[in-house]
Design a protein around this motif. Structure first.
Motif, PDB file in Angstrom:
ATOM      1  N   LYS A  79      98.263  16.876  -2.585  1.00 53.51           N
ATOM      2  CA  LYS A  79      97.462  16.534  -3.420  1.00 53.51           C
ATOM      3  C   LYS A  79      97.824  17.638  -4.988  1.00 53.51           C
ATOM      4  O   LYS A  79      98.574  18.740  -4.780  1.00 53.51           O
ATOM      5  N   GLY A 108      96.171  18.026  -9.204  1.00 50.25           N
ATOM      6  CA  GLY A 108      95.481  18.446  -9.816  1.00 50.25           C
ATOM      7  C   GLY A 108      94.554  16.523 -10.095  1.00 50.25           C
ATOM      8  O   GLY A 108      95.221  15.858 -10.278  1.00 50.25           O
ATOM      9  N   ASP A 109      93.551  16.672 -11.081  1.00 46.50           N
ATOM     10  CA  ASP A 109      92.586  15.600 -11.444  1.00 46.50           C
ATOM     11  C   ASP A 109      92.565  14.708  -9.707  1.00 46.50           C
ATOM     12  O   ASP A 109      92.538  13.919 -10.102  1.00 46.50           O
ATOM     13  N   GLY A 110      92.476  15.324  -9.099  1.00 44.72           N
ATOM     14  CA  GLY A 110      92.468  14.199  -7.618  1.00 44.72           C
ATOM     15  C   GLY A 110      93.007  13.062  -7.448  1.00 44.72           C
ATOM     16  O   GLY A 110      93.545  12.381  -6.867  1.00 44.72           O
ATOM     17  N   TYR A 111      94.315  13.283  -7.730  1.00 46.78           N
ATOM     18  CA  TYR A 111      96.093  12.801  -7.459  1.00 46.78           C
ATOM     19  C   TYR A 111      96.728  13.611  -6.276  1.00 46.78           C
ATOM     20  O   TYR A 111      96.752  14.877  -6.084  1.00 46.78           O
ATOM     21  N   GLU A 112      96.854  12.003  -5.614  1.00 41.17           N
ATOM     22  CA  GLU A 112      97.618  12.428  -4.111  1.00 41.17           C
ATOM     23  C   GLU A 112      98.245  12.143  -4.283  1.00 41.17           C
ATOM     24  O   GLU A 112      98.765  10.410  -4.541  1.00 41.17           O
TER      25      GLU A 112
END
Length: 109
Positions: A24, A26-30
């Motif tokens: 994971k 930042g900003d919800g990116y995975e």
């Protein structure tokens, strides 16, 4: 390697839970990737309704493998011969019939 040749009830359920690794950011990116070569092994909940005499043979078979040793099984939906282990099963003994419920987990070796 022995083969489990008893017929299971057609109401069998199959569970798929592919193993993945997730990183994971930042900003919800995975980012997701497969966890290993054989990451999509299946688990089967099976039921057998058999005569009491046959139930003893099935229990002996499963006890002999003891959740440790794998065995061959023909998966009823695809008719593939796969290698599985069984770490838990339950027997419900009635007058003439015994119902055995078990979980078969696909393994590689």
């Amino acid at each position: 390697m022995e083969t489990f040749f008893w017929q299971v009830a057609p109401s069998m359920s199959e569970k798929a839970e592919p193993k993945i690794k997730t990183i994971k950011f930042g900003d919800g990116y995975e980012q997701r990737i497969k966890d290993g070569i054989n990451n999509d092994l299946r688990s089967y909940s099976v039921t057998l309704k058999v005569a009491r005499e046959d139930a003893q043979h099935i229990n002996d078979f499963l006890t002999r493998h003891g959740g440790l040793h794998a065995f061959k099984w023909i998966e009823p939906n695809t008719h593939r011969l796969i290698t599985v282990k069984c770490t838990s099963w339950t027997s419900n003994v009635m007058n003439t019939v015994t119902t055995i419920t078990a979980t078969f987990e696909e393994v590689i070796a």
